[in-house]
Design an enzyme around this catalytic site. Sequence first.
Site, PDB file in Angstrom:
ATOM      1  CD1 TRP A 168      -5.149 -16.064  -5.797  1.00 35.35           C
ATOM      2  CD2 TRP A 168      -5.934 -17.260  -4.083  1.00 35.35           C
ATOM      3  NE1 TRP A 168      -4.294 -15.874  -4.736  1.00 35.35           N
ATOM      4  CE2 TRP A 168      -4.758 -16.600  -3.667  1.00 35.35           C
ATOM      5  CE3 TRP A 168      -6.597 -18.073  -3.164  1.00 35.35           C
ATOM      6  CZ2 TRP A 168      -4.229 -16.735  -2.377  1.00 35.35           C
ATOM      7  CZ3 TRP A 168      -6.083 -18.203  -1.873  1.00 35.35           C
ATOM      8  CH2 TRP A 168      -4.914 -17.542  -1.491  1.00 35.35           C
ATOM      9  CG  ASN A 169      -9.630 -14.852  -1.157  1.00 32.46           C
ATOM     10  OD1 ASN A 169      -9.875 -14.208  -2.183  1.00 32.46           O
ATOM     11  ND2 ASN A 169      -9.784 -14.333   0.047  1.00 32.46           N
ATOM     12  N   PRO A 193     -10.238 -12.254 -13.740  1.00 38.53           N
ATOM     13  CG  PRO A 193     -11.055 -14.364 -14.353  1.00 38.53           C
ATOM     14  CD  PRO A 193     -10.828 -12.972 -14.877  1.00 38.53           C
ATOM     15  CB  SER A 244      -1.804  -8.795  -1.710  1.00 39.54           C
ATOM     16  OG  SER A 244      -1.200  -8.278  -2.887  1.00 39.54           O
ATOM     17  CD  GLU A 265     -11.722  -6.797   0.929  1.00 36.88           C
ATOM     18  OE1 GLU A 265     -10.598  -7.045   1.418  1.00 36.88           O
ATOM     19  OE2 GLU A 265     -12.556  -7.667   0.645  1.00 36.88           O
ATOM     20  CG  LEU A 266      -6.085  -3.075  -0.616  1.00 36.70           C
ATOM     21  CD1 LEU A 266      -5.080  -1.951  -0.518  1.00 36.70           C
ATOM     22  CD2 LEU A 266      -6.009  -3.761  -1.979  1.00 36.70           C
ATOM     23  CB  CYS A 299      -9.296 -10.194   3.055  1.00 36.83           C
ATOM     24  SG  CYS A 299     -11.063 -10.059   2.702  1.00 36.83           S
ATOM     25  CD  GLU A 397      -3.636 -10.688   4.310  1.00 31.55           C
ATOM     26  OE1 GLU A 397      -4.872 -10.760   4.460  1.00 31.55           O
ATOM     27  OE2 GLU A 397      -3.093 -10.133   3.342  1.00 31.55           O
TER      28      GLU A 397
END
Length: 529
Positions: A168-169, A193, A244, A265-266, A299, A397
């Site tokens: 969502w970011n 999504p 995440s 990609e975390l 991220c 994080e």
Amino acid sequence: MTVSESSSDVAVEAVTKEHRTVRGLTGLVTQADEREQMTIEEPYTGDPIGAIPLCDAADVDLAVERAREAQQAWAERAPAERAEVLTRFRKLVLDRREKLMDIVQLETGKARRTAFEEIQVVAMTAGYYSHRAEQFLASEKRKGAIPGATETRVHHHPVGVAGLITPWNFPFELALSDALPALLAGNAVVINPAEQTSHVALYGKRLLEEAGLPADLFQVVTGHGPTIGEPLIKAVDYVGFTGSTATGRIVAEQAGKHLKKASLELGGKNPAIVFEDADFDRAIPGLINGAYSNTGQLCISIERIYVHESRYEEFVDRFVAATEDVELGATYDFGPDVGSLVSKEQLEKVVAHVADAKSRGATVHTGGEARPDVGPYFYEPTVLTDVELDMDLCCEETFGPVVAIYPFSDTEEAIAKANDTDYGLNGSVWTEDAEFGREVAQQIRAGTVNVNDAYGPTYASIDAPMGGMKDSGIGRRHGREGILKYTEAQTVAVQKGQGMAPPDGVPFWLYAKLTTGALRLMDKIPGLR
């Protein structure tokens, strides 16, 4: 922090008109006429802006089936022909940027300037890959087993259907920028999504089809990840996930169970090192942007800053002052620097991290409070010091507008502190000595490291790979790596003469002796290697 007056009503009216027709325009696939709906709200106000269908496993299967049927004909097209679609799509993205920014802001609550970054990166990605399709996907001649007698080539075939689970970011950028190279490689794409930001993915589908993409080739399946995530992973041929680390572990486990290739990609707890020769007139605004862009929900944003002890107090004072000048606002124009957090859950996480740090002795220099006077999920840009290892804020994080500043005494200590994390996504080094900066950067265990910037140079260098080390992910996006991961490499070799076996009548002991001599000769003649 200063606050702008809200002017959301006009933008909401414009975008919700799109929402009322978005399902019909994009051809969202479901197995049933009626599905349970999930209400989507505007983060700026908390008001409902519409609803999305909560799809199930049968919907996923149908979407993948249709995508797979369309993919066969698409893969037969030449890469240059597929690239023409991306070129037209790029133009549409730039032409429709105002509408796209409206939808992105409506669903995420981010500042408009950050919404524009999504448009910018998608356009750059489309341009980059459309101009390099033939080069990246061309068959390659490789050195054969026997010089002159073996002709070896490597071909790149599409994997089939790529399934993307997107966050969502940065909902437009991270859905489309990953989908474009997959499509260009000859694949179909099915996207799940994040629920909150489904409409911008659907609008992206509309633009792709307007650009000439076959209708069933790009599918969007809306709904909860725990419900449709594993069915999607099981049904597709490749899985791409951005989100995440905790959820990434689940995706990786499911991909492994179903033997599906995957890239992840975390998260990150990204450090910046500010050396004593750094130019603060450059470093302060650069790190303000690096920490607070997209309200810290990025991220690769900077959450930890290490400053040489000789200039630590000066840096803290100037950084705090600059933070207090950051403008909060719930507007659909380019005025505010920082917008809202995306949801109540995200606000609660940020509040909890700061509260835990304060209760254990951390010092809050500015910020540290929610701002319901601006909007229900707004939180002030926040600066802390005296953050210790036992605090959640130190190692986990936060994903919010919160940064901790620490002193260091020498280079070795700075590098050790920067690397003292399970994450390894991004890093930042500030110094007037560029060569020294490069040397330090190479010692930071992160997939991307920027010298004299927070994250922009590496991320915007689309010709170079981007991704994480350690718990920050597997695989890379961007560059050659970002398209070839969506292909299956196939080696075809033609043997023109005697192969890798002794000729008739030659005993194997003699063949082995002659072959050993030839292998030794190869070390002495570079052309034979």
